[in-house]
Enzyme design. Structure first.
Site, short mmCIF file in Angstrom:
data_model
loop_
_atom_site.label_atom_id
_atom_site.label_comp_id
_atom_site.label_asym_id
_atom_site.label_seq_id
_atom_site.Cartn_x
_atom_site.Cartn_y
_atom_site.Cartn_z
N HIS A 58 -1.92 7.33 4.79
CA HIS A 58 -1.61 5.99 4.27
C HIS A 58 -0.97 5.18 5.40
O HIS A 58 0.24 4.97 5.43
CB HIS A 58 -0.69 6.09 3.06
CG HIS A 58 -1.36 6.71 1.87
ND1 HIS A 58 -0.73 6.91 0.66
CD2 HIS A 58 -2.62 7.18 1.70
CE1 HIS A 58 -1.58 7.46 -0.21
NE2 HIS A 58 -2.73 7.64 0.40
N GLU A 74 -8.47 14.56 -3.35
CA GLU A 74 -9.53 13.99 -2.51
C GLU A 74 -10.46 15.08 -1.97
O GLU A 74 -11.22 14.83 -1.02
CB GLU A 74 -8.94 13.18 -1.34
CG GLU A 74 -7.94 12.11 -1.72
CD GLU A 74 -8.52 10.96 -2.56
OE1 GLU A 74 -9.73 10.99 -2.89
OE2 GLU A 74 -7.74 10.05 -2.91
N HIS A 131 -5.40 1.04 0.70
CA HIS A 131 -5.03 2.44 0.42
C HIS A 131 -4.72 3.24 1.69
O HIS A 131 -3.65 3.80 1.81
CB HIS A 131 -6.18 3.10 -0.37
CG HIS A 131 -5.91 4.52 -0.75
ND1 HIS A 131 -6.27 5.05 -1.96
CD2 HIS A 131 -5.31 5.54 -0.08
CE1 HIS A 131 -5.90 6.32 -2.02
NE2 HIS A 131 -5.31 6.63 -0.88
P1 13P Z 1 -3.19 14.29 -3.33
O1 13P Z 1 -1.70 14.55 -3.48
O2 13P Z 1 -3.98 14.74 -4.52
O3 13P Z 1 -3.70 14.88 -2.04
O4 13P Z 1 -3.40 12.72 -3.27
C1 13P Z 1 -2.76 11.95 -2.31
C2 13P Z 1 -3.57 10.79 -1.90
O5 13P Z 1 -3.32 10.23 -0.86
C3 13P Z 1 -4.67 10.31 -2.77
O6 13P Z 1 -5.47 9.41 -2.09
ZN ZN Z 2 -4.47 8.46 -0.42
#
Ligand code: 13P
Ligand code: ZN
Length: 321
Positions: free
Chosen positions: A142, A116, A211
């Site tokens: 999350h 991200e 998400h």
């Molecule tokens: P990364 O492990 O690449 O940071 O991705 C985790 C994530 O939450 C993607 O939205």
């Molecule tokens: Zn994420």
């Protein structure tokens, strides 16, 4: 100074671990970035290497040219940050065009910054400009309850803002500008970064449907506190909705109860003509007694034992007194 001894690194690690303990970072879920102050870069420069190549960011952030960031590595677990920060984190430097980065510290077992990174950097660029450089932290988590809400409410900024504000009084104080919401999009790319950064011009909170959430803030405390407050409101929301529904339900059942009661009360009067037709020999006085009895039966009479007496025995009893 060693990178791990620097105050900003300690603050960063504490915040990441707090997020893990809240349950917002299953597996490698979530990412965190901090725009390092020039004097903080100076403090740790003895540990910054030059051996890693320049890599494309995947987007362009000219407003951040030459800046340094502390970021989580892609695929790294938040629960491991406190144990192994040099493996999970990286300090990156952006080039003078704002299109490439290179790793100056960390990710000692290999890897690259979070997938991200485009969203983090585009958000930083927007916020740096709008807050005169005050905002330094972008946090993605999350958050369970906020994610759940995106399956229930219409994905609209106004609806989410109102529902979250109404669920906890703190909401309107902590995020007075409200929250932005983005419908489902593939994460990890430039498209979602552009959309998120656009909303960050208006809000400090952007919810990614199904998400998680992105928050922007001045420091670790404020940014963590902001995300925590939004998530707390989302957690309270179902209970608030349930209460509202049961209040409406109670009102309706009162109205229905009164209606049913009135119907019972007046039934003897309505049925009188039918009785007269069916039992023409019964004198009207007896009907009157029957009506009194019927009406009386609708009301409970509390006896001195505290037990409810209803109907005929109670009527006779009270007449005898
Ligand atoms: P990364 O492990 O690449 O940071 O991705 C985790 C994530 O939450 C993607 O939205
Ligand atoms: Zn994420």
């Amino acid at each position: 100074m060693k990178v791990l001894d620097a105050e900003f690194v300690q603050g960063y690690i504490r915040m990441a671990n707090d997020g893990w303990e809240q349950g917002w970072h299953e597996r490698n879920g979530g990412n965190l970035s901090y725009r390092i102050k020039p004097e903080e870069v100076d403090e740790v420069k003895e540990e910054l290497g030059f051996d890693k190549p320049w890599q494309p960011i995947g987007t362009s952030v000219p407003g951040l040219a030459g800046e340094y960031f502390l970021v989580t590595g892609s695929g790294k677990y938040f629960r491991n940050i406190i144990v192994d920060p040099e493996v999970c984190l990286a300090i990156i430097e952006l080039d003078e065009t704002g299109t490439n980065y290179r790793i100056r510290w960390g990710l000692v077992e290999g890897g690259r910054p979070t997938s991200e990174l485009p969203t983090h950097l585009m958000n930083h660029e927007v916020k740096k400009k709008l807050t005169n450089g005050k905002h330094r932290v972008i946090y993605h988590a999350h958050t369970t309850n906020t994610i759940a809400l995106t399956f229930v409410l219409p994905l609209d900024d106004k609806v989410f803002t109102r529902e979250l504000w109404e669920s906890a009084t703190g909401g309107a104080v902590v995020f007075p500008d409200g929250v932005g919401v983005i419908g489902w999009m593939v994460p990890g790319g430039r498209d979602i970064a552009v959309k998120t950064a656009e909303l960050m011009k208006k809000y400090d909170v952007v919810i990614w449907a199904h998400h998680g959430m992105f928050c922007s803030g001045e420091d670790f405390d404020l940014t963590f506190g902001l995300l925590h407050t939004v998530e707390k409101s989302a957690e309270i929301h179902p209970a608030v909705v349930k209460q509202k529904h049961s209040a409406v339900h109670t009102q309706y059942s009162h109205i229905i109860a009164v209606f049913v009661h009135c119907r019972k009360l007046f039934r003897p009067f309505f049925s009188y003509p039918f009785f007269r037709v069916r039992f023409p020999d019964i004198p009207p006085l007896q009907f009157l007694f029957y009506f009194v009895l019927q009406i009386h039966q609708q009301f409970p009479v509390v006896g001195n034992t505290g037990i409810y007496h209803r109907g005929f025995p109670a009527t006779v009893f009270s007449l005898l007194q």
